[in-house]
Write a protein that holds these residues in place. Structure first.
Motif, PDB file in Angstrom:
ATOM      1  N   VAL A 168       0.827  -1.200   0.000  1.00 45.50           N
ATOM      2  CA  VAL A 168       0.000   0.000   0.000  1.00 45.50           C
ATOM      3  C   VAL A 168       0.868   1.259   0.000  1.00 45.50           C
ATOM      4  CG1 VAL A 168      -1.937  -1.123   1.164  1.00 45.50           C
ATOM      5  CG2 VAL A 168      -0.162  -0.003   2.529  1.00 45.50           C
ATOM      6  N   LEU A 169       0.272   2.337  -0.511  1.00 47.84           N
ATOM      7  CA  LEU A 169       0.920   3.650  -0.557  1.00 47.84           C
ATOM      8  C   LEU A 169      -0.068   4.716  -0.096  1.00 47.84           C
ATOM      9  CD1 LEU A 169       2.633   3.399  -4.061  1.00 47.84           C
ATOM     10  CD2 LEU A 169       3.858   3.594  -1.882  1.00 47.84           C
ATOM     11  N   PRO A 170       0.386   5.705   0.672  1.00 46.71           N
ATOM     12  CA  PRO A 170      -0.486   6.832   1.038  1.00 46.71           C
ATOM     13  C   PRO A 170      -0.519   7.842  -0.105  1.00 46.71           C
ATOM     14  CG  PRO A 170       1.633   7.051   2.130  1.00 46.71           C
ATOM     15  CD  PRO A 170       1.692   5.773   1.339  1.00 46.71           C
ATOM     16  N   VAL A 171      -1.691   8.151  -0.605  1.00 51.74           N
ATOM     17  CA  VAL A 171      -1.808   9.023  -1.773  1.00 51.74           C
ATOM     18  C   VAL A 171      -2.899  10.065  -1.547  1.00 51.74           C
ATOM     19  CG1 VAL A 171      -0.936   7.352  -3.454  1.00 51.74           C
ATOM     20  CG2 VAL A 171      -3.358   7.346  -2.850  1.00 51.74           C
ATOM     21  N   CYS A 172      -2.807  11.137  -2.290  1.00 52.18           N
ATOM     22  CA  CYS A 172      -3.807  12.207  -2.227  1.00 52.18           C
ATOM     23  C   CYS A 172      -3.809  12.946  -3.562  1.00 52.18           C
ATOM     24  CB  CYS A 172      -3.517  13.164  -1.074  1.00 52.18           C
ATOM     25  SG  CYS A 172      -1.900  13.983  -1.206  1.00 52.18           S
ATOM     26  N   ALA A 173      -4.741  13.859  -3.719  1.00 54.19           N
ATOM     27  CA  ALA A 173      -4.769  14.679  -4.927  1.00 54.19           C
ATOM     28  C   ALA A 173      -3.500  15.533  -4.996  1.00 54.19           C
ATOM     29  CB  ALA A 173      -6.000  15.573  -4.926  1.00 54.19           C
ATOM     30  N   PRO A 174      -2.967  15.747  -6.191  1.00 52.06           N
ATOM     31  CA  PRO A 174      -1.704  16.518  -6.311  1.00 52.06           C
ATOM     32  C   PRO A 174      -1.763  17.892  -5.664  1.00 52.06           C
ATOM     33  CG  PRO A 174      -2.241  15.433  -8.380  1.00 52.06           C
ATOM     34  CD  PRO A 174      -3.444  15.239  -7.485  1.00 52.06           C
ATOM     35  N   THR A 175      -2.942  18.497  -5.605  1.00 51.53           N
ATOM     36  CA  THR A 175      -3.056  19.845  -5.039  1.00 51.53           C
ATOM     37  C   THR A 175      -3.597  19.837  -3.611  1.00 51.53           C
ATOM     38  OG1 THR A 175      -5.277  20.060  -6.002  1.00 51.53           O
ATOM     39  CG2 THR A 175      -3.414  20.852  -7.323  1.00 51.53           C
ATOM     40  N   PHE A 176      -3.714  18.647  -3.014  1.00 47.89           N
ATOM     41  CA  PHE A 176      -4.344  18.556  -1.693  1.00 47.89           C
ATOM     42  C   PHE A 176      -3.496  19.183  -0.595  1.00 47.89           C
ATOM     43  CE2 PHE A 176      -5.018  16.169   2.313  1.00 47.89           C
ATOM     44  CZ  PHE A 176      -6.353  16.496   2.533  1.00 47.89           C
ATOM     45  N   LEU A 177      -2.188  18.978  -0.639  1.00 49.17           N
ATOM     46  CA  LEU A 177      -1.292  19.451   0.410  1.00 49.17           C
ATOM     47  C   LEU A 177      -0.768  20.862   0.104  1.00 49.17           C
ATOM     48  CD1 LEU A 177       0.761  16.173   0.958  1.00 49.17           C
ATOM     49  CD2 LEU A 177      -1.101  17.045   2.405  1.00 49.17           C
ATOM     50  N   ASP A 178      -0.801  21.722   1.107  1.00 43.23           N
ATOM     51  CA  ASP A 178      -0.283  23.078   0.930  1.00 43.23           C
ATOM     52  C   ASP A 178       1.231  23.071   0.741  1.00 43.23           C
ATOM     53  OD1 ASP A 178      -2.817  24.153   1.222  1.00 43.23           O
ATOM     54  OD2 ASP A 178      -2.621  24.327   3.403  1.00 43.23           O
ATOM     55  N   LYS A 179       1.896  22.150   1.418  1.00 51.19           N
ATOM     56  CA  LYS A 179       3.346  22.013   1.286  1.00 51.19           C
ATOM     57  C   LYS A 179       3.701  20.540   1.411  1.00 51.19           C
ATOM     58  CE  LYS A 179       4.114  22.988   6.215  1.00 51.19           C
ATOM     59  NZ  LYS A 179       4.861  23.820   7.182  1.00 51.19           N
ATOM     60  N   PRO A 180       4.814  20.099   0.834  1.00 53.90           N
ATOM     61  CA  PRO A 180       5.181  18.680   0.860  1.00 53.90           C
ATOM     62  C   PRO A 180       5.359  18.169   2.290  1.00 53.90           C
ATOM     63  CG  PRO A 180       6.489  19.867  -0.753  1.00 53.90           C
ATOM     64  CD  PRO A 180       5.766  20.911   0.051  1.00 53.90           C
ATOM     65  N   ILE A 181       4.983  16.915   2.494  1.00 50.31           N
ATOM     66  CA  ILE A 181       5.181  16.250   3.776  1.00 50.31           C
ATOM     67  C   ILE A 181       6.441  15.401   3.684  1.00 50.31           C
ATOM     68  CG2 ILE A 181       4.254  14.468   5.316  1.00 50.31           C
ATOM     69  CD1 ILE A 181       1.494  15.468   4.730  1.00 50.31           C
ATOM     70  N   GLU A 182       7.277  15.498   4.676  1.00 44.50           N
ATOM     71  CA  GLU A 182       8.535  14.758   4.645  1.00 44.50           C
ATOM     72  C   GLU A 182       8.561  13.585   5.606  1.00 44.50           C
ATOM     73  OE1 GLU A 182      11.683  17.500   5.335  1.00 44.50           O
ATOM     74  OE2 GLU A 182      11.290  18.683   3.518  1.00 44.50           O
ATOM     75  N   LYS A 183       7.768  13.633   6.688  1.00 46.47           N
ATOM     76  CA  LYS A 183       7.778  12.576   7.695  1.00 46.47           C
ATOM     77  C   LYS A 183       6.411  11.916   7.781  1.00 46.47           C
ATOM     78  CE  LYS A 183       8.918  15.389  10.889  1.00 46.47           C
ATOM     79  NZ  LYS A 183       9.237  15.946  12.233  1.00 46.47           N
ATOM     80  N   PRO A 184       6.366  10.570   7.902  1.00 49.25           N
ATOM     81  CA  PRO A 184       5.075   9.863   7.989  1.00 49.25           C
ATOM     82  C   PRO A 184       4.169  10.390   9.090  1.00 49.25           C
ATOM     83  CG  PRO A 184       6.846   8.305   7.649  1.00 49.25           C
ATOM     84  CD  PRO A 184       7.499   9.634   7.885  1.00 49.25           C
ATOM     85  N   GLY A 185       4.750  10.771  10.241  1.00 47.64           N
ATOM     86  CA  GLY A 185       3.934  11.245  11.350  1.00 47.64           C
ATOM     87  C   GLY A 185       3.156  12.503  11.040  1.00 47.64           C
ATOM     88  N   ASP A 186       3.631  13.288  10.073  1.00 47.91           N
ATOM     89  CA  ASP A 186       2.942  14.531   9.722  1.00 47.91           C
ATOM     90  C   ASP A 186       1.579  14.272   9.066  1.00 47.91           C
ATOM     91  OD1 ASP A 186       5.076  15.904  10.733  1.00 47.91           O
ATOM     92  OD2 ASP A 186       6.036  16.241   8.786  1.00 47.91           O
ATOM     93  N   LEU A 187       1.367  13.047   8.589  1.00 49.01           N
ATOM     94  CA  LEU A 187       0.072  12.719   7.978  1.00 49.01           C
ATOM     95  C   LEU A 187      -1.063  12.811   8.989  1.00 49.01           C
ATOM     96  CD1 LEU A 187       0.887   9.637   5.706  1.00 49.01           C
ATOM     97  CD2 LEU A 187       0.665  12.025   5.036  1.00 49.01           C
ATOM     98  N   LEU A 188      -0.740  12.656  10.278  1.00 47.81           N
ATOM     99  CA  LEU A 188      -1.770  12.696  11.314  1.00 47.81           C
ATOM    100  C   LEU A 188      -2.468  14.048  11.399  1.00 47.81           C
ATOM    101  CD1 LEU A 188       0.120  10.714  14.094  1.00 47.81           C
ATOM    102  CD2 LEU A 188      -1.952   9.978  12.902  1.00 47.81           C
ATOM    103  N   ALA A 189      -1.849  15.069  10.851  1.00 43.33           N
ATOM    104  CA  ALA A 189      -2.451  16.409  10.882  1.00 43.33           C
ATOM    105  C   ALA A 189      -3.449  16.619   9.745  1.00 43.33           C
ATOM    106  CB  ALA A 189      -1.351  17.473  10.825  1.00 43.33           C
ATOM    107  N   HIS A 190      -3.638  15.618   8.902  1.00 42.63           N
ATOM    108  CA  HIS A 190      -4.513  15.756   7.740  1.00 42.63           C
ATOM    109  C   HIS A 190      -5.635  14.708   7.791  1.00 42.63           C
ATOM    110  CE1 HIS A 190      -1.753  18.556   5.705  1.00 42.63           C
ATOM    111  NE2 HIS A 190      -0.789  17.827   6.259  1.00 42.63           N
ATOM    112  N   PRO A 191      -6.758  14.969   7.109  1.00 40.51           N
ATOM    113  CA  PRO A 191      -7.859  13.987   7.099  1.00 40.51           C
ATOM    114  C   PRO A 191      -7.437  12.697   6.394  1.00 40.51           C
ATOM    115  CG  PRO A 191      -8.298  15.799   5.576  1.00 40.51           C
ATOM    116  CD  PRO A 191      -7.110  16.202   6.373  1.00 40.51           C
ATOM    117  N   LEU A 192      -7.673  11.572   7.069  1.00 39.13           N
ATOM    118  CA  LEU A 192      -7.323  10.262   6.536  1.00 39.13           C
ATOM    119  C   LEU A 192      -8.603   9.521   6.158  1.00 39.13           C
ATOM    120  CD1 LEU A 192      -4.616   9.245   9.176  1.00 39.13           C
ATOM    121  CD2 LEU A 192      -4.288  10.425   6.978  1.00 39.13           C
ATOM    122  N   LEU A 193      -8.590   8.868   5.026  1.00 31.01           N
ATOM    123  CA  LEU A 193      -9.752   8.121   4.532  1.00 31.01           C
ATOM    124  C   LEU A 193      -9.619   6.656   4.929  1.00 31.01           C
ATOM    125  CD1 LEU A 193      -9.973   9.722   0.967  1.00 31.01           C
ATOM    126  CD2 LEU A 193     -10.938  10.550   3.134  1.00 31.01           C
TER     127      LEU A 193
END
Length: 304
Positions: A168-193
């Motif tokens: 599996v891979l974590p994916v989102c729309a190309p324009t979804f993130l305001d700035k690139p995420i570098e660490k997996p833990g930072d995903l917790l700050a965003h809505p997860l499906l």
């Protein structure tokens, strides 16, 4: 062992009983079966005499099934339907040999379907009928001969053929993130499906990255395909199998949410009841499926 013939009713008498139970009267049953009302009554009388049980209450002008008759009519309806399905399958494949395969929608649509033409071409004598399931089901209550199962070996009373890990891979729309995420833990700050049939996938993913995460909330979907569309339209970050994510990434509809290699959360299996082990269509399908997954493993060593 075949039941003694003296206990086996005729199809016509079973059809009469089922029609009376379903429609509520001998006249309606007669019209449904293109018979006379007296012919329906004769069929019911013959059935009662053969079984030695009262199936019809004749105390009123209108026929009423006894409790035993109503219960027997349910069994008759089930058997008539199964016989009808068998007849349809035989007409669809006069040479004999069919396989009813229950598949996971995402796996079936994106991995199996593009390859299935090869099996059909190699085995034109076998008809493959596809059904879909999201949640565990019982072979005892359905018509499936085999199924694609994801997770671990937790299905009782079935035989297993390991197919491949689910990467599996974590994916989102190309324009979804305001700035690139570098660490997996930072995903917790965003809505997860989340996927209804595997609601703990994100927790597993974070655990593999040594990140404590529990009781995660977010939008819930019953199929990966609808979750994929939600991610494409910017509703959150989805954890998708590589065979689905990589195609969307190549088309530019999705992008990696965080850099990193795909990880595996479980395994795909082909499962079947032991009673089906000697089935010719299933044997040939297993052999073909093994060759396909071996080829897939060779191509996907980059993920190992």
């Amino acid at each position: 062992m075949i039941t003694a013939r003296r206990f086996l009713p005729s199809i016509s008498s079973l059809l009469a009983l089922e029609a009376v139970d379903r429609l509520g009267s001998a006249s309606a049953a007669a019209e449904d079966l293109s018979l006379t009302q007296s012919a329906v009554s004769r069929q019911l009388k013959q059935l009662e005499e053969q079984l030695g049980v009262d199936l019809i209450s004749r105390e009123q002008m209108r026929l009423q099934l006894t409790p035993a008759g109503a219960e027997f009519a349910k069994e008759a309806r089930f058997l008539i339907n199964r016989l009808g399905q068998a007849s349809i399958k035989l007409r669809a494949n006069p040479t004999g040999g069919s396989l009813n395969l229950s598949i996971l929608p995402s796996f079936g649509l994106n991995w199996l379907a593009p390859r299935l033409r090869d099996f059909v071409k190699s085995h034109p004598e076998i008809t493959v009928n596809l059904q879909t399931h999201n949640l565990p089901f019982s072979f005892n209550t359905g018509t499936a001969h085999a199924a694609i199962h994801y997770g671990v070996r937790d299905w009782a009373d079935v035989e297993y053929l390991p197919l491949m890990p689910k990467y599996v891979l974590p994916v989102c729309a190309p324009t979804f993130l305001d700035k690139p995420i570098e660490k997996p833990g930072d995903l917790l700050a965003h809505p997860l499906l989340h996927l209804e049939s595997h609601p703990d996938c994100w927790e597993q993913w974070f655990t593999l990255h040594d990140i404590p995460a529990g009781n995660l909330h977010g939008m819930l979907f019953d199929q990966s395909s609808t979750m994929t569309q939600a991610a494409i339209h910017g509703l959150g970050i989805a954890l998708l199998p590589t065979f689905l994510a990589e195609n969307e990434i190549a088309q530019g509809r999705l992008a990696l949410a965080v850099p990193g290699e795909a990880v595996t959360l479980g395994e795909y299996f082909l499962v079947w009841p032991e009673a089906q082990s000697g089935s010719y269509p299933l044997i040939k399908f297993r052999e073909w499926l093994q060759s396909q997954t071996q080829d897939q493993s060779t191509r996907d060593v980059v993920h190992s």
